[in-house]
Design a protein around this motif. Structure first.
Motif, mmCIF file in Angstrom:
data_model
loop_
_atom_site.group_PDB
_atom_site.id
_atom_site.type_symbol
_atom_site.label_atom_id
_atom_site.label_comp_id
_atom_site.label_asym_id
_atom_site.label_seq_id
_atom_site.Cartn_x
_atom_site.Cartn_y
_atom_site.Cartn_z
ATOM 1 N N LEU A 81 68.469 -1.955 -0.288
ATOM 2 C CA LEU A 81 69.974 -1.549 0.144
ATOM 3 C C LEU A 81 70.483 -2.202 1.068
ATOM 4 O O LEU A 81 70.177 -2.472 2.069
ATOM 5 C CB LEU A 81 70.182 -0.110 0.460
ATOM 6 C CG LEU A 81 69.607 0.782 -0.667
ATOM 7 C CD1 LEU A 81 69.801 2.351 -0.158
ATOM 8 C CD2 LEU A 81 70.768 0.911 -2.059
ATOM 9 N N ARG A 82 71.625 -3.119 0.838
ATOM 10 C CA ARG A 82 72.468 -4.169 1.640
ATOM 11 C C ARG A 82 73.739 -3.207 2.004
ATOM 12 O O ARG A 82 74.717 -3.549 1.115
ATOM 13 C CB ARG A 82 72.235 -5.349 1.167
ATOM 14 C CG ARG A 82 70.996 -6.092 0.985
ATOM 15 C CD ARG A 82 71.213 -7.265 0.172
ATOM 16 N NE ARG A 82 70.080 -8.042 0.077
ATOM 17 C CZ ARG A 82 69.605 -9.009 -0.864
ATOM 18 N NH1 ARG A 82 70.865 -9.614 -1.258
ATOM 19 N NH2 ARG A 82 68.510 -9.545 -0.906
ATOM 20 N N ILE A 83 74.117 -2.417 2.952
ATOM 21 C CA ILE A 83 75.145 -1.922 3.307
ATOM 22 C C ILE A 83 76.001 -2.596 4.334
ATOM 23 O O ILE A 83 75.255 -2.906 5.531
ATOM 24 C CB ILE A 83 74.715 -0.180 3.870
ATOM 25 C CG1 ILE A 83 74.119 0.246 2.840
ATOM 26 C CG2 ILE A 83 76.139 0.293 4.048
ATOM 27 C CD1 ILE A 83 74.735 0.448 1.291
ATOM 28 N N GLY A 84 77.099 -2.754 4.162
ATOM 29 C CA GLY A 84 77.876 -3.548 5.119
ATOM 30 C C GLY A 84 78.724 -2.438 6.074
ATOM 31 O O GLY A 84 78.918 -1.351 5.526
ATOM 32 N N ALA A 85 79.211 -3.029 7.075
ATOM 33 C CA ALA A 85 79.970 -2.069 8.055
ATOM 34 C C ALA A 85 81.212 -2.079 7.663
ATOM 35 O O ALA A 85 82.020 -2.779 6.928
ATOM 36 C CB ALA A 85 80.250 -2.776 9.532
ATOM 37 N N ARG A 86 82.057 -0.633 7.665
ATOM 38 C CA ARG A 86 83.401 -0.376 6.939
ATOM 39 C C ARG A 86 83.903 0.449 8.214
ATOM 40 O O ARG A 86 83.717 1.188 8.734
ATOM 41 C CB ARG A 86 83.220 0.541 5.632
ATOM 42 C CG ARG A 86 82.638 -0.182 4.441
ATOM 43 C CD ARG A 86 83.266 -1.390 3.989
ATOM 44 N NE ARG A 86 82.822 -2.275 2.879
ATOM 45 C CZ ARG A 86 81.957 -3.440 3.096
ATOM 46 N NH1 ARG A 86 81.518 -3.921 4.185
ATOM 47 N NH2 ARG A 86 81.426 -3.868 1.917
ATOM 48 N N GLY A 87 85.243 -0.108 8.394
ATOM 49 C CA GLY A 87 86.138 0.373 9.502
ATOM 50 C C GLY A 87 87.168 1.414 8.926
ATOM 51 O O GLY A 87 87.308 1.630 7.618
ATOM 52 N N HIS A 88 87.708 2.309 9.827
ATOM 53 C CA HIS A 88 88.862 3.296 9.434
ATOM 54 C C HIS A 88 89.788 2.714 8.724
ATOM 55 O O HIS A 88 90.207 3.276 7.776
ATOM 56 C CB HIS A 88 89.317 3.762 10.793
ATOM 57 C CG HIS A 88 88.320 4.951 11.367
ATOM 58 N ND1 HIS A 88 88.370 6.133 11.054
ATOM 59 C CD2 HIS A 88 87.382 4.748 12.334
ATOM 60 C CE1 HIS A 88 87.359 6.767 12.021
ATOM 61 N NE2 HIS A 88 86.799 5.945 12.557
ATOM 62 N N ASP A 89 90.197 1.371 9.153
ATOM 63 C CA ASP A 89 91.219 0.540 8.195
ATOM 64 C C ASP A 89 90.915 0.618 6.747
ATOM 65 O O ASP A 89 91.756 0.557 5.932
ATOM 66 C CB ASP A 89 91.707 -0.378 9.074
ATOM 67 C CG ASP A 89 90.569 -1.556 8.894
ATOM 68 O OD1 ASP A 89 89.439 -1.016 9.072
ATOM 69 O OD2 ASP A 89 91.101 -2.630 9.051
ATOM 70 N N GLN A 90 89.629 0.361 6.562
ATOM 71 C CA GLN A 90 89.277 -0.215 5.327
ATOM 72 C C GLN A 90 89.001 1.383 4.406
ATOM 73 O O GLN A 90 89.401 1.445 3.142
ATOM 74 C CB GLN A 90 87.767 -0.716 5.267
ATOM 75 C CG GLN A 90 88.077 -2.123 5.818
ATOM 76 C CD GLN A 90 86.636 -2.750 6.022
ATOM 77 O OE1 GLN A 90 86.065 -2.282 6.900
ATOM 78 N NE2 GLN A 90 86.373 -3.710 5.318
ATOM 79 N N VAL A 91 88.594 2.463 5.073
ATOM 80 C CA VAL A 91 88.112 3.497 4.295
ATOM 81 C C VAL A 91 89.421 4.334 4.258
ATOM 82 O O VAL A 91 89.587 4.857 3.193
ATOM 83 C CB VAL A 91 87.088 4.346 4.964
ATOM 84 C CG1 VAL A 91 86.912 5.630 4.153
ATOM 85 C CG2 VAL A 91 85.583 3.677 5.237
ATOM 86 N N TYR A 92 89.992 4.853 5.182
ATOM 87 C CA TYR A 92 91.161 5.548 5.136
ATOM 88 C C TYR A 92 92.613 5.017 5.231
ATOM 89 O O TYR A 92 93.702 5.613 4.831
ATOM 90 C CB TYR A 92 91.191 6.618 6.480
ATOM 91 C CG TYR A 92 90.010 7.691 6.264
ATOM 92 C CD1 TYR A 92 89.853 8.471 5.148
ATOM 93 C CD2 TYR A 92 88.796 7.473 7.045
ATOM 94 C CE1 TYR A 92 88.782 9.239 5.046
ATOM 95 C CE2 TYR A 92 87.740 8.280 7.012
ATOM 96 C CZ TYR A 92 87.641 9.175 6.073
ATOM 97 O OH TYR A 92 86.693 10.004 5.798
#
Length: 273
Positions: A81-92
């Protein structure tokens, strides 16, 4: 008008001055809403709150020796599994905020206040990384679906005004307090492998330190009512992670985060008592 000379009499000149003064008073604002020593005010707030920093989850790379528990048809097949960081601006993306404020005037230039706000954003779905399958020598997309973001802030602050209480008054303010964020669940799925991890607990409902600074302008309309427009920076500390479902996948560290820095653009209506 003097009958002999044709020039205005003193009485006429005085009357004209009085009429002019009356007209100017009519055009000028009759009174000025704003802080007054010993007086309370109440404001209704609304803002568009745009995140500029802070992650919903971090990145991580973990080995999964057997995909069988996630999909029996893939028993014995390993993956990474290669999970990348995701910010509040990307998610919400941008959130909407509404609130109430009660202020107390220390002078005509300063006031203290307590503010209660609710900030909300709809749920978000996005690609969060990939699952590399050596047996297929390929990467399969991993998607995350995060439940809605709802936060409730209680903050105390100080506001200072500049200039006279006419037409518009600039101000600066600072706030400090705490924000409670509702629990957040996440659903992870790998469509190409028919793998879904539904409604995994991600963040617990908990409090975090919060605060902000802002600058704006107040526009009075009457003695008791005015409006303000402001912009600034808001901060909410790390959220409380819930690893009850993620630990088994080796992803317990990805939600050790959650802090949020945002830029609100706000407008409010203010009533002075």
């Amino acid at each position: 008008m003097h009958p002999a000379t044709g020039h205005p009499t003193d009485e006429t000149i005085a009357m004209n001055k009085l009429l002019l003064a009356t007209a100017l008073c009519t055009l000028a604002p009759a009174a000025f809403a704003g802080p007054t020593e010993g007086r309370f005010s109440m404001s209704v707030l609304g803002s568009l709150d745009t995140p500029v920093s802070g992650d919903v989850h971090k990145g991580a790379t973990v080995a999964v020796p057997d995909l069988g528990p996630l999909n029996p048809a893939l028993a014995g097949v390993d993956a990474e599994l290669r999970i990348g960081a995701r910010g509040h601006d990307q998610v919400y993306g941008a959130a909407m905020s509404v609130g109430l404020e009660l202020a107390y005037g220390l002078s005509e230039r300063s006031e203290v206040f307590v503010q209660a706000r609710q900030t909300s954003a709809d749920d978000g779905r996005l690609r969060v990384g990939a699952a590399y399958v050596p047996a297929l020598a390929t990467e399969l997309d991993v998607f995350g679906h995060f439940s809605g973001y709802d936060a409730y802030a209680w903050e105390f602050g100080y506001r200072h005004y500049f200039g006279e209480a006419r037409w518009a008054r600039p101000f600066v303010a600072a706030r400090l307090g705490a924000t409670e964020t509702d629990a957040i669940q996440a659903t992870f799925d790998i469509p190409a492998a028919a793998i879904t991890i539904p409604d995994a607990p991600f963040f617990e409902k908990a409090w975090a330190v919060s605060g902000g600074v802002e600058a704006g302008v107040q526009v009075p309309f009457t003695e008791r009512f005015g409006m303000t427009i402001s912009g600034g920076i808001n901060y909410i500390g790390d959220l409380s992670d819930d690893d009850s479902a993620l630990a088994g996948l080796g992803l317990a560290a990805i939600n050790d985060t959650g802090s949020r820095v945002s830029v609100p653009l706000s407008i409010s209506g203010r009533w002075d008592f």
